[in-house]
Design a protein around this motif. Structure first.
Motif, short mmCIF file in Angstrom:
data_model
loop_
_atom_site.label_atom_id
_atom_site.label_comp_id
_atom_site.label_asym_id
_atom_site.label_seq_id
_atom_site.Cartn_x
_atom_site.Cartn_y
_atom_site.Cartn_z
N GLU A 1 3.69 -8.44 0.31
CA GLU A 1 3.65 -7.59 1.92
C GLU A 1 4.59 -6.61 1.11
OE1 GLU A 1 7.96 -10.21 1.61
OE2 GLU A 1 5.68 -10.11 0.97
N GLU A 2 5.46 -6.36 0.22
CA GLU A 2 5.91 -5.15 -0.84
C GLU A 2 4.43 -4.15 -1.19
OE1 GLU A 2 9.01 -4.22 -4.91
OE2 GLU A 2 8.03 -6.46 -4.47
N PHE B 1 5.21 -5.82 8.26
CA PHE B 1 5.08 -4.24 8.68
C PHE B 1 5.46 -3.49 8.43
CE2 PHE B 1 1.66 -7.42 11.01
CZ PHE B 1 0.40 -7.21 9.99
N PHE B 2 6.52 -4.15 8.75
CA PHE B 2 7.47 -3.26 8.08
C PHE B 2 7.52 -2.03 6.81
CE2 PHE B 2 10.51 -5.37 11.28
CZ PHE B 2 11.18 -5.13 12.24
N THR B 3 7.45 -1.04 7.31
CA THR B 3 7.13 -0.10 5.80
C THR B 3 8.70 0.14 4.68
OG1 THR B 3 7.71 1.59 7.05
CG2 THR B 3 5.53 1.16 6.70
N GLN C 1 3.24 3.40 2.31
CA GLN C 1 3.99 4.72 2.72
C GLN C 1 3.51 5.66 1.79
OE1 GLN C 1 7.35 2.14 1.10
NE2 GLN C 1 8.61 2.67 3.00
N VAL D 1 6.43 0.40 11.71
CA VAL D 1 5.99 -1.03 11.57
C VAL D 1 4.87 -0.24 11.24
CG1 VAL D 1 7.51 -3.17 12.08
CG2 VAL D 1 5.89 -1.41 13.73
N TRP D 2 4.08 -0.03 9.91
CA TRP D 2 3.32 0.54 9.87
C TRP D 2 1.66 -0.16 10.47
CZ3 TRP D 2 -0.92 -1.97 7.56
CH2 TRP D 2 -1.33 -3.58 7.50
N ALA E 1 3.33 -2.65 1.54
CA ALA E 1 4.13 -1.54 2.43
C ALA E 1 4.23 -0.06 1.44
CB ALA E 1 5.56 -2.10 2.18
N GLU E 2 3.50 -0.67 -0.14
CA GLU E 2 4.26 0.82 -1.33
C GLU E 2 2.90 1.72 -0.27
OE1 GLU E 2 4.47 -0.78 -4.70
OE2 GLU E 2 7.60 -0.76 -4.24
#
Length: 373
Positions: A106-107, A341-343, A114, A139-140, A110-111
């Protein structure tokens, strides 16, 4: 002085005696992490809540094989190094530390998101006015969905009569379409480089895949160089097999050695004993590992339970069974489906932060340990 307010939570992931995957919360604590506080100071901050103390209390210092955690700007790489060095004092680390640090999937996502959103930030600002949605959301997946909807409307000519100053140009629309795809490919390449060995070994321990899938994947990704990469995976599995075989033999010797067996071996030289063990180890590797890999792969099924399969394969592949039990418990994601889903860092629950340390710890553990219906 910069202070980061955060809640740390450590969980153990393992396969129990019934071959069921378990996750137990071991430690939870609210922290005000100051920028000048080193990871070693955090680990040894006090006797009650220091990380090394609860590792010792649970008796798992010699049982940790990997550490999965997200990255951010509070020195987590140093944190991993401190934990790794501490564990190395208690036990060896598999494959010379190649597998210890697990990068979370998930990291990577997210990267990727972003980076992609940063490249189209000006376009997102235009679309926020044009389509009536916020250009920045925590949340992306929400932003991604709205961008796709905006692209559909633009393709259908929905914005032809809108103010040109607030409508992206055709080139900007194409940039929106392409930026996510290119960002995803680059992020996946980086993740593949970091996690390839762990993922490949885990795939080989799935009887639906084995080394056949690893060889196929390597050839698709690396072409002619794929064969050498697959050979490196097989070599790593063989080294793991030797480590587990040695560990198992030492355990058996400690529990079954008797005065009679000691007296019988008094005349044998250390060189003879070591040679005998080496021959037996090579024979076990040939019969177990080679036998498992040469057997036909199982038919693909989405309902297949690899842990259930290995629970019945212990008599035939006792050493491989122990390797599978450890590797198939390693989490490559530590977030829930929604949290993934958090950025960025999620807001800290103020009610949780202001609990007494013992209350926060008890609440987190009881929630994590309670049976799920």
């Amino acid at each position: 002085m910069t202070t980061v307010l955060m809640i740390t939570c450590a969980s153990a992931h393992f396969v129990d005696e019934n071959w069921k995957l378990q996750k137990w919360v071991l430690h939870s604590r609210a922290l005000e992490l100051k920028a000048e506080l080193s990871p070693s100071e955090f680990l040894h901050d006090d006797d009650t809540w220091g990380v090394f103390r609860w590792l010792e209390d649970f008796g798992i210092e010699k049982k940790i094989s990997t550490l999965s955690m997200v990255n951010d700007d509070v020195g987590y790489d140093q944190f991993v190094g401190c934990v790794k060095n501490h564990i190395q004092e208690k036990k060896g680390i598999q494959l010379n530390d190649q597998l210890f640090r697990v990068c979370c999937f998930e990291e990577m996502i997210a990267e990727m998101v972003q980076g992609a959103f940063h490249k189209i930030n000006d376009i997102r600002n235009k679309l926020s006015w044009l389509c009536g949605f916020a250009s920045i959301t925590p949340v992306w997946n929400v932003t991604n969905y709205r961008l796709k909807e905006a692209l559909k409307l633009w393709s259908a000519g929905e914005y032809s009569s809108a103010d040109p100053d607030y409508v992206p140009t055709p080139e900007e629309w194409k940039k929106v379409e392409g930026v996510l795809v290119m960002g995803m490919l680059k992020a996946i390449d980086r993740y593949w480089d970091k996690m390839f060995l762990l993922l490949a070994i885990s795939a080989a321990l799935d009887p639906r895949f084995k080394m056949k899938y690893v060889e196929f994947a390597c050839s698709k990704v690396n072409g002619a160089d794929g064969s050498s990469q697959a050979a490196a995976v097989l070599g790593a599995i063989e080294k793991l097999f030797d480590e587990y075989a040695l560990r198992l033999s030492e355990k058996v010797n400690c529990t079954s050695e008797s005065p009679a067996s000691v007296s019988d071996s008094e005349g044998a030289s250390p060189r003879h004993v070591n040679h005998t063990f080496s021959v037996l180890q090579d024979f076990e590797k040939f019969t177990q590992l080679k036998g498992y890999l040469e057997e036909p792969v199982l038919p693909w099924s989405t309902d297949f339970d690899a842990l259930a399969w290995w629970s019945t394969a212990g008599t035939k592949y006792p050493i491989l069974c122990k390797i599978a039990r450890d590797f198939l418990a390693i989490p490559v994601m530590i977030a829930t489906s929604h949290q993934a889903f958090f950025t960025g860092p999620r807001p800290v629950d103020q009610n949780m932060v202001h609990l007494k340390p013992s209350s926060l710890h008890a609440f987190s553990c009881s929630r994590g340990w309670s049976p799920r219906q």
